[in-house]
Scaffold this motif. Structure first.
Motif, PDB file in Angstrom:
ATOM      1  N   ASN A   1       0.284 -46.782 -36.262  1.00  0.00           N
ATOM      2  CA  ASN A   1       1.719 -47.026 -36.365  1.00  0.00           C
ATOM      3  C   ASN A   1       1.927 -48.539 -36.334  1.00  0.00           C
ATOM      4  O   ASN A   1       1.825 -49.180 -35.282  1.00  0.00           O
ATOM      5  CB  ASN A   1       2.453 -46.339 -35.214  1.00  0.00           C
ATOM      6  CG  ASN A   1       3.954 -46.489 -35.313  1.00  0.00           C
ATOM      7  OD1 ASN A   1       4.472 -47.573 -35.597  1.00  0.00           O
ATOM      8  ND2 ASN A   1       4.658 -45.404 -35.062  1.00  0.00           N
ATOM      9  N   GLN A   2       2.202 -49.101 -37.491  1.00  0.00           N
ATOM     10  CA  GLN A   2       2.315 -50.554 -37.604  1.00  0.00           C
ATOM     11  C   GLN A   2       3.478 -51.121 -36.796  1.00  0.00           C
ATOM     12  O   GLN A   2       3.379 -52.215 -36.243  1.00  0.00           O
ATOM     13  CB  GLN A   2       2.430 -50.967 -39.065  1.00  0.00           C
ATOM     14  CG  GLN A   2       1.159 -50.709 -39.841  1.00  0.00           C
ATOM     15  CD  GLN A   2       1.286 -51.112 -41.290  1.00  0.00           C
ATOM     16  OE1 GLN A   2       2.247 -51.751 -41.692  1.00  0.00           O
ATOM     17  NE2 GLN A   2       0.301 -50.729 -42.093  1.00  0.00           N
ATOM     18  N   SER A   3       4.565 -50.395 -36.719  1.00  0.00           N
ATOM     19  CA  SER A   3       5.711 -50.882 -35.945  1.00  0.00           C
ATOM     20  C   SER A   3       5.357 -50.987 -34.465  1.00  0.00           C
ATOM     21  O   SER A   3       5.659 -51.995 -33.815  1.00  0.00           O
ATOM     22  CB  SER A   3       6.919 -49.965 -36.135  1.00  0.00           C
ATOM     23  OG  SER A   3       7.349 -50.011 -37.476  1.00  0.00           O
TER      24      SER A   3
ATOM     25  N   ALA B   1       2.751 -53.830 -34.008  1.00  0.00           N
ATOM     26  CA  ALA B   1       3.376 -55.152 -34.092  1.00  0.00           C
ATOM     27  C   ALA B   1       4.115 -55.471 -32.800  1.00  0.00           C
ATOM     28  O   ALA B   1       4.022 -56.588 -32.279  1.00  0.00           O
ATOM     29  CB  ALA B   1       4.336 -55.202 -35.282  1.00  0.00           C
ATOM     30  N   GLN B   2       4.806 -54.473 -32.254  1.00  0.00           N
ATOM     31  CA  GLN B   2       5.534 -54.678 -31.009  1.00  0.00           C
ATOM     32  C   GLN B   2       4.567 -55.000 -29.865  1.00  0.00           C
ATOM     33  O   GLN B   2       4.805 -55.924 -29.086  1.00  0.00           O
ATOM     34  CB  GLN B   2       6.361 -53.442 -30.676  1.00  0.00           C
ATOM     35  CG  GLN B   2       7.228 -53.614 -29.458  1.00  0.00           C
ATOM     36  CD  GLN B   2       8.079 -52.381 -29.181  1.00  0.00           C
ATOM     37  OE1 GLN B   2       7.791 -51.287 -29.660  1.00  0.00           O
ATOM     38  NE2 GLN B   2       9.126 -52.566 -28.399  1.00  0.00           N
TER      39      GLN B   2
ATOM     40  N   ASN C   1       5.846 -59.774 -35.840  1.00  0.00           N
ATOM     41  CA  ASN C   1       6.710 -58.947 -36.671  1.00  0.00           C
ATOM     42  C   ASN C   1       5.807 -58.126 -37.593  1.00  0.00           C
ATOM     43  O   ASN C   1       4.630 -58.434 -37.784  1.00  0.00           O
ATOM     44  CB  ASN C   1       7.774 -59.775 -37.418  1.00  0.00           C
ATOM     45  CG  ASN C   1       7.204 -60.639 -38.519  1.00  0.00           C
ATOM     46  OD1 ASN C   1       6.428 -60.182 -39.352  1.00  0.00           O
ATOM     47  ND2 ASN C   1       7.607 -61.903 -38.534  1.00  0.00           N
ATOM     48  N   ARG C   2       6.354 -57.055 -38.125  1.00  0.00           N
ATOM     49  CA  ARG C   2       5.546 -56.110 -38.900  1.00  0.00           C
ATOM     50  C   ARG C   2       4.929 -56.764 -40.141  1.00  0.00           C
ATOM     51  O   ARG C   2       3.803 -56.469 -40.513  1.00  0.00           O
ATOM     52  CB  ARG C   2       6.401 -54.899 -39.285  1.00  0.00           C
ATOM     53  CG  ARG C   2       5.587 -53.748 -39.810  1.00  0.00           C
ATOM     54  CD  ARG C   2       6.441 -52.476 -39.897  1.00  0.00           C
ATOM     55  NE  ARG C   2       5.739 -51.458 -40.635  1.00  0.00           N
ATOM     56  CZ  ARG C   2       5.785 -51.304 -41.950  1.00  0.00           C
ATOM     57  NH1 ARG C   2       6.541 -52.107 -42.679  1.00  0.00           N
ATOM     58  NH2 ARG C   2       5.093 -50.363 -42.546  1.00  0.00           N
TER      59      ARG C   2
ATOM     60  N   LEU D   1       1.885 -58.684 -39.094  1.00  0.00           N
ATOM     61  CA  LEU D   1       0.800 -57.741 -38.808  1.00  0.00           C
ATOM     62  C   LEU D   1       0.168 -57.253 -40.104  1.00  0.00           C
ATOM     63  O   LEU D   1      -1.052 -57.230 -40.226  1.00  0.00           O
ATOM     64  CB  LEU D   1       1.316 -56.551 -37.996  1.00  0.00           C
ATOM     65  CG  LEU D   1       0.295 -55.434 -37.765  1.00  0.00           C
ATOM     66  CD1 LEU D   1      -0.920 -55.934 -36.986  1.00  0.00           C
ATOM     67  CD2 LEU D   1       0.948 -54.247 -37.062  1.00  0.00           C
ATOM     68  N   ARG D   2       0.973 -56.874 -41.081  1.00  0.00           N
ATOM     69  CA  ARG D   2       0.431 -56.393 -42.364  1.00  0.00           C
ATOM     70  C   ARG D   2      -0.430 -57.468 -43.033  1.00  0.00           C
ATOM     71  O   ARG D   2      -1.492 -57.169 -43.566  1.00  0.00           O
ATOM     72  CB  ARG D   2       1.555 -55.953 -43.297  1.00  0.00           C
ATOM     73  CG  ARG D   2       2.190 -54.633 -42.890  1.00  0.00           C
ATOM     74  CD  ARG D   2       3.186 -54.124 -43.916  1.00  0.00           C
ATOM     75  NE  ARG D   2       2.636 -53.945 -45.236  1.00  0.00           N
ATOM     76  CZ  ARG D   2       1.870 -52.933 -45.628  1.00  0.00           C
ATOM     77  NH1 ARG D   2       1.524 -52.007 -44.762  1.00  0.00           N
ATOM     78  NH2 ARG D   2       1.440 -52.850 -46.875  1.00  0.00           N
TER      79      ARG D   2
END
Length: 85
Positions: free
Chosen positions: A60-62, A65-66, A71-72, A75-76
């Motif tokens: 879960n990227q969100s 990132a948290q 920020n997402r 991270l990407r």
């Protein structure tokens, strides 16, 4: 009959492990000069950190990132850089 309690294993603080890794790296240089050591270590540390956090968050990227304080989009970008997407 009671089963014995396994001994509690103390974990080594992360900074101690990093220090050991840096000292080992420097020892293996055998007097050779090096540049960009900072970038080398950041790159080496970042990928396993990303892998572990992504696994922990079930990709879960969100959430990842948290957890990382990024920020997402950042991270990407980091996941792409390390071939993790």
């Amino acid at each position: 009959m009671m089963t014995p309690t396994p001994p509690i294993q103390e974990t080594t603080p992360l900074h101690d492990e990093v220090k050991k890794a840096v000292e080992s790296y420097l020892m293996h240089l055998n007097g050779e000069n090096t540049t960009s050591m900072y970038e080398i270590f950041l790159h080496e540390f970042e990928k396993p950190l990303l892998v572990a956090v992504m696994k922990h968050t079930r990709n879960n990227q969100s959430k990842a990132a948290q957890m990382l304080g990024l920020n997402r989009g950042t991270l990407r970008t980091k996941l792409k850089t390390h071939g993790l997407l």
